[in-house]
Design a protein around this motif. Structure first.
Motif, mmCIF file in Angstrom:
data_model
loop_
_atom_site.group_PDB
_atom_site.id
_atom_site.type_symbol
_atom_site.label_atom_id
_atom_site.label_comp_id
_atom_site.label_asym_id
_atom_site.label_seq_id
_atom_site.Cartn_x
_atom_site.Cartn_y
_atom_site.Cartn_z
ATOM 1 N N ASP A 1 -20.619 -10.068 53.950
ATOM 2 C CA ASP A 1 -21.790 -10.603 53.247
ATOM 3 C C ASP A 1 -21.560 -10.457 51.742
ATOM 4 O O ASP A 1 -21.962 -9.476 51.107
ATOM 5 N N MET A 2 -20.915 -11.467 51.157
ATOM 6 C CA MET A 2 -20.484 -11.384 49.763
ATOM 7 C C MET A 2 -21.656 -11.400 48.771
ATOM 8 O O MET A 2 -21.520 -10.925 47.644
ATOM 9 N N ASP A 3 -22.789 -11.954 49.205
ATOM 10 C CA ASP A 3 -23.934 -12.025 48.287
ATOM 11 C C ASP A 3 -24.396 -10.645 47.843
ATOM 12 O O ASP A 3 -24.907 -10.474 46.742
ATOM 13 N N LYS A 4 -24.195 -9.646 48.699
ATOM 14 C CA LYS A 4 -24.642 -8.285 48.370
ATOM 15 C C LYS A 4 -23.831 -7.695 47.215
ATOM 16 O O LYS A 4 -24.262 -6.769 46.562
ATOM 17 N N MET A 5 -22.671 -8.264 46.980
ATOM 18 C CA MET A 5 -21.839 -7.793 45.870
ATOM 19 C C MET A 5 -22.567 -8.026 44.541
ATOM 20 O O MET A 5 -22.475 -7.217 43.619
ATOM 21 N N GLY A 6 -23.299 -9.149 44.460
ATOM 22 C CA GLY A 6 -24.069 -9.467 43.263
ATOM 23 C C GLY A 6 -25.105 -8.396 42.965
ATOM 24 O O GLY A 6 -25.287 -7.994 41.812
ATOM 25 N N LEU A 7 -25.756 -7.905 44.012
ATOM 26 C CA LEU A 7 -26.767 -6.855 43.838
ATOM 27 C C LEU A 7 -26.138 -5.575 43.302
ATOM 28 O O LEU A 7 -26.663 -4.944 42.388
ATOM 29 N N LEU A 8 -25.003 -5.223 43.887
ATOM 30 C CA LEU A 8 -24.305 -4.004 43.438
ATOM 31 C C LEU A 8 -23.868 -4.148 41.985
ATOM 32 O O LEU A 8 -23.930 -3.194 41.206
ATOM 33 N N TYR A 9 -23.425 -5.363 41.663
ATOM 34 C CA TYR A 9 -22.988 -5.622 40.283
ATOM 35 C C TYR A 9 -24.155 -5.417 39.329
ATOM 36 O O TYR A 9 -24.018 -4.734 38.308
ATOM 37 N N GLU A 10 -25.312 -5.988 39.655
ATOM 38 C CA GLU A 10 -26.478 -5.876 38.773
ATOM 39 C C GLU A 10 -26.888 -4.416 38.594
ATOM 40 O O GLU A 10 -27.296 -4.005 37.519
ATOM 41 N N ARG A 11 -26.750 -3.648 39.658
ATOM 42 C CA ARG A 11 -27.158 -2.240 39.577
ATOM 43 C C ARG A 11 -26.221 -1.398 38.720
ATOM 44 O O ARG A 11 -26.651 -0.453 38.078
ATOM 45 N N HIS A 12 -24.956 -1.738 38.768
ATOM 46 C CA HIS A 12 -23.983 -0.809 38.172
ATOM 47 C C HIS A 12 -23.229 -1.346 36.971
ATOM 48 O O HIS A 12 -22.412 -0.641 36.401
ATOM 49 N N LYS A 13 -23.488 -2.596 36.586
ATOM 50 C CA LYS A 13 -22.675 -3.192 35.512
ATOM 51 C C LYS A 13 -22.799 -2.417 34.190
ATOM 52 O O LYS A 13 -21.808 -2.198 33.500
ATOM 53 N N LYS A 14 -24.009 -1.966 33.880
ATOM 54 C CA LYS A 14 -24.191 -1.268 32.593
ATOM 55 C C LYS A 14 -23.530 0.104 32.605
ATOM 56 O O LYS A 14 -22.938 0.519 31.615
ATOM 57 N N ARG A 15 -23.640 0.793 33.723
ATOM 58 C CA ARG A 15 -23.016 2.123 33.836
ATOM 59 C C ARG A 15 -21.511 1.998 33.669
ATOM 60 O O ARG A 15 -20.885 2.767 32.962
ATOM 61 N N LEU A 16 -20.965 0.989 34.371
ATOM 62 C CA LEU A 16 -19.507 0.813 34.305
ATOM 63 C C LEU A 16 -19.075 0.393 32.911
ATOM 64 O O LEU A 16 -18.090 0.914 32.371
ATOM 65 N N PHE A 17 -19.847 -0.548 32.343
ATOM 66 C CA PHE A 17 -19.499 -1.008 31.000
ATOM 67 C C PHE A 17 -19.535 0.172 30.029
ATOM 68 O O PHE A 17 -18.621 0.353 29.223
ATOM 69 N N GLY A 18 -20.595 1.017 30.138
ATOM 70 C CA GLY A 18 -20.725 2.187 29.282
ATOM 71 C C GLY A 18 -19.560 3.151 29.458
ATOM 72 O O GLY A 18 -19.017 3.673 28.490
ATOM 73 N N PHE A 19 -19.157 3.322 30.703
ATOM 74 C CA PHE A 19 -18.027 4.225 30.980
ATOM 75 C C PHE A 19 -16.775 3.752 30.239
ATOM 76 O O PHE A 19 -16.132 4.527 29.531
ATOM 77 N N PHE A 20 -16.466 2.457 30.391
ATOM 78 C CA PHE A 20 -15.261 1.933 29.745
ATOM 79 C C PHE A 20 -15.418 1.927 28.219
ATOM 80 O O PHE A 20 -14.472 2.234 27.497
ATOM 81 N N TYR A 21 -16.634 1.588 27.778
ATOM 82 C CA TYR A 21 -16.850 1.510 26.328
ATOM 83 C C TYR A 21 -16.649 2.874 25.681
ATOM 84 O O TYR A 21 -16.020 2.994 24.638
ATOM 85 N N HIS A 22 -17.172 3.911 26.332
ATOM 86 C CA HIS A 22 -16.992 5.249 25.757
ATOM 87 C C HIS A 22 -15.559 5.739 25.916
ATOM 88 O O HIS A 22 -15.104 6.575 25.151
ATOM 89 N N MET A 23 -14.895 5.210 26.909
ATOM 90 C CA MET A 23 -13.490 5.607 27.100
ATOM 91 C C MET A 23 -12.584 4.954 26.058
ATOM 92 O O MET A 23 -11.660 5.581 25.562
ATOM 93 N N ASN A 24 -12.834 3.648 25.772
ATOM 94 C CA ASN A 24 -11.881 2.959 24.892
ATOM 95 C C ASN A 24 -12.501 2.393 23.620
ATOM 96 O O ASN A 24 -11.781 1.953 22.725
#
Lengths: 183, 267
Positions: free
Chosen positions: A17-40
């Motif tokens: 069910d690939m549509d659920k990937m969109g939900l996970l993305y919306e939930r975690h995109k900022k956390r992940l972006f922040g992680f990488f941003y603070h890393m690099n």
């Protein structure tokens, strides 16, 4: 509850069910972006790395068992993506790693700005001077609001070992602060 | 405190709760040197709060959803292929069951072996059949000859009917049949012999034998039968024997009339 729901969503993605990937993305995109941003410190690169994380999650979705938390699994993947990126671009990464941040911070320094901005830039620069291993443990703890049991799972060590790493990282950061203030 | 490092981080991250939290605070109060260390840690930890994180751009969302839709299409294609493969496999599944597979294997083996052995066998069989049928003819010939010599009229009749079964008749059989025709005491056997010989009227020996047999027949039914046969064959050689019969006193008057009319039909 959120973790459980995340796990349920990821298990659905695993079953096709690939549509659920969109939900996970919306939930975690900022956390992940922040992680990488603070890393690099590079916003554009961080966006690319977020994309790489989700590509990899889709590619290796069959390995998700639902045993641990989805967050820990995702950050483990993020950590590997970050590591692989800098290993591949080891020669060019050092200058670009902090380029965006440094240039922006240097610009900010150049103009006479408020003390607040000075402090922010100081913290940013100090953080970038930490070793990646120490930086990542502080980022996961401070900015991603992860429990140390999860951080241990991401880093592949025990909860106690993760806390000790964090403690040493803060001490190192303080040393860097003091050096920068005195210079 | 042994685990000061761990406790301090647990406290700072807010994971230390209840009694443990109070115990740690009490420990710091009682130990100024640790309190100092903790304050330094806490200051640096709190300084980190000042860092802000920018928002990711819309482009990141666009790239993600583009990748997701591509992945979804790829998945759909793959699942389509898998469905085709699955239906093909399900079609094959009964065939792939071991028992059936063994059965099929045996069938194929049998067919192969049969095909491999067949041509040689067929030739042999043809030869054998020829030999066999030759043997059968020989046995039947002996049987006919033996049966015709039997004292029982029934057996002799059987012998004559056996003689009917020959495709190509042997001279010995013809001779035996003619012998029966002329000499057999039973009229039914002689009639059967006429019938059997009728099949071979193309053979001159048979024709001659039948003509010569006319004068030797004393039975009225035999004389009439032969007369009919001669008319059918339009055998002119039979005229003389018939005339001879007519001149014979013992021959029935009606038979004589029949013979006369036969002679007329032949001429």
């Amino acid at each position: 509850m959120q973790a459980l729901t995340d796990n349920a969503l990821m298990l659905k993605v695993k079953s096709g069910d690939m549509d659920k990937m969109g939900l996970l993305y919306e939930r975690h995109k900022k956390r992940l972006f922040g992680f990488f941003y603070h890393m690099n410190g590079n916003a554009s690169l961080s966006e690319d790395l977020v994309q790489n994380v989700f590509v990899r999650i889709l590619k290796y979705k069959h390995t998700f068992t639902g045993q641990g938390s989805f967050s820990a699994w995702m950050f483990r993947t993020a950590r590997n993506v970050n590591y692989d990126h800098f290993r591949k671009h080891s020669k060019e990464c050092r200058p670009t790693e902090i380029s965006t941040l440094e240039y922006r911070l240097q610009d900010a320094d150049a103009g006479s700005v408020m003390d607040y901005d000075d402090t922010v830039s100081l913290v940013n620069r100090a953080l970038q001077r930490l070793s990646p291993e120490k930086r990542e443990v502080l980022i996961l703890s401070k900015y991603k609001a992860m429990k140390y049991s999860e951080i241990g799972s991401v880093l592949g060590c025990s909860e106690g070992a993760a806390k000790v790493k964090a403690h040493r990282a803060i001490k190192d950061l303080r040393t860097i602060f003091l050096q920068m203030e005195n210079s | 405190m042994e685990n000061f490092e761990i406790q301090a981080i647990t406290y700072l991250s807010g994971e230390l709760q209840g009694k443990e939290r109070l115990a740690f605070e009490k420990f710091l109060e009682d130990h100024p040197q640790f309190q100092e260390q903790f304050q330094e840690l806490s200051y640096t930890w709190n300084q980190m709060d000042q860092i802000t994180t920018p928002e990711p751009s819309k482009g990141m969302d666009n790239r993600f959803y583009k990748m997701l839709s591509q992945e979804r299409e790829k998945n759909a294609r793959k699942s389509g292929l898998q469905a085709m493969l699955a239906s093909f496999t399900s079609m094959l599944r009964p065939v792939m069951r071991p028992q059936l597979a063994y059965g099929m294997l045996l069938l194929v083996l049998g067919l192969g072996l049969g095909y491999y052995l067949n041509p040689g066998k067929t030739q042999e069989t043809d030869g054998a059949q020829v030999v066999q049928s030759a043997e059968t003819e020989e046995v039947r010939e002996k049987l006919v000859l033996t049966l015709l010599e039997q004292p029982s009229a029934n057996q002799r009749l059987q012998g004559v009917s056996e003689a009917n079964k020959f495709g190509k008749v042997d001279e010995k059989i013809i001779e035996a049949l003619l012998q029966t025709l002329n000499n057999d005491p039973n009229v039914n056997v002689r009639l059967a012999a006429v019938e059997a010989l009728t099949q071979y009227v193309d053979n001159p020996v048979v024709r001659e034998g039948l003509v010569q047999s006319i004068v030797q027949q004393e039975s009225a039914i035999m004389q009439v039968t032969l007369a009919n046969l001669m008319v059918a064959l339009q055998e002119k050689k039979s005229i003389e024997p018939f005339k001879k019969l007519i001149r014979t006193k013992e021959v029935d008057g009606k038979v004589k009339q029949k013979l006369k009319s036969s002679i007329e039909s032949i001429i």
